[in-house]
Scaffold this active site. Structure first.
Site, PDB file in Angstrom:
ATOM      1  N   ASP A 221      42.252 -19.559  57.408  1.00 29.93           N
ATOM      2  CA  ASP A 221      42.184 -20.350  56.204  1.00 29.93           C
ATOM      3  C   ASP A 221      40.683 -20.749  55.515  1.00 29.93           C
ATOM      4  OD1 ASP A 221      44.876 -20.364  56.200  1.00 29.93           O
ATOM      5  OD2 ASP A 221      44.925 -22.299  56.523  1.00 29.93           O
ATOM      6  N   ARG A 222      40.342 -20.515  54.397  1.00 28.44           N
ATOM      7  CA  ARG A 222      39.048 -20.980  53.854  1.00 28.44           C
ATOM      8  C   ARG A 222      38.536 -22.030  54.256  1.00 28.44           C
ATOM      9  NH1 ARG A 222      36.311 -20.116  48.637  1.00 28.44           N
ATOM     10  NH2 ARG A 222      38.020 -18.971  47.766  1.00 28.44           N
TER      11      ARG A 222
END
Length: 243
Positions: free
Chosen positions: A54-55
């Site tokens: 995930d970012r």
């Protein structure tokens, strides 16, 4: 931005992904920095994406330097033969020191980009172990045996202990020293408190896989400064609480 390289050979390269940067370019903002673009710029050659984080998740991220390596490593991820370990700071204290969550996960029926636990979802398995606990928080080690989107985040929300600062599955509140320190006061130089951590408190700290020569490789990334700062303050303040 310079990426920290954790491992490299003729076929593979692993970096310590910083939080806040996507693995591949955002389709709505293709000019924004991404890990694969930064790595290609640094190496001057094409890079193949094997898996993603995930970012706002930091930690070990593995890439291939050629198509053959990409095929072999991608297959290991698909067959769930890769050891994937994470560290995460969660809200609350867990009743059990360790456990397994096997709740199926699927896309939310109306909210794009969000996942939910549902009987009709895909099989999802997360093991957790408590590393440290304090009155309001716990530091956990996770091993995921499947690779569903937001798996750890969804599973921890489902048992009432969302990841700290998770704005999709938790309250999104940053980690502030004032929340755990009695009689907290701002310094004279501060107009407002600066959070110790303001992103998802999740870190991919270990990856175990088979390299192109058939040897087992283990790559690790130490706990990042922001999560470590929270842990240090929790340890410092815990002696002032009885639990």
């Amino acid at each position: 931005m310079k990426l920290e390289i954790l491992y490299e050979d003729a076929h593979l390269i692993a970096v310590n992904k910083p939080a806040g940067i996507p693995v591949i370019p955002d389709r709505f903002n293709t000019d924004a920095p991404s890990v694969n673009k930064l790595l290609e710029a640094a190496t001057g050659s094409r890079i193949w994406v094997i898996h993603r984080l995930d970012r706002d998740t930091s930690g070990v991220l593995l890439f291939a330097k050629d198509e053959l390596a990409h095929k072999k490593l991608s297959l290991q991820f698909q067959e769930h033969s890769v050891g994937k370990f994470y560290a995460g700071l969660v809200n609350g204290r867990l009743a059990k020191e360790s456990g397994r969550i096997e709740s199926p996960i699927a896309e939310h029926p109306t909210i794009k980009g969000k996942m939910i636990v549902t009987k009709s979802g895909k099989p999802s398995v997360t093991d957790y172990r408590v590393v440290s606990q304090w009155p309001l928080h716990s530091l956990l080690q996770f091993q995921i045996h499947t690779g569903r989107t937001h798996q750890i985040r969804v599973h921890m929300q489902s048992i009432g202990h969302p990841i700290v600062a998770d704005n999709l599955y938790g309250d999104g509140e940053p980690f502030r020293l004032s929340a755990i320190k009695k009689k907290y006061k701002l310094s004279l130089k501060e107009e407002e408190e600066r959070p110790l951590l303001s992103r998802l408190a999740l870190h991919a700290y270990r990856l175990i896989f088979e390299d192109m020569e058939g040897r087992e490789r283990m790559i690790e990334a130490p706990l990042p400064k922001d999560i470590n700062a929270c842990v240090q303050q929790l340890n410092k303040q815990q002696s002032k609480h009885t639990f």
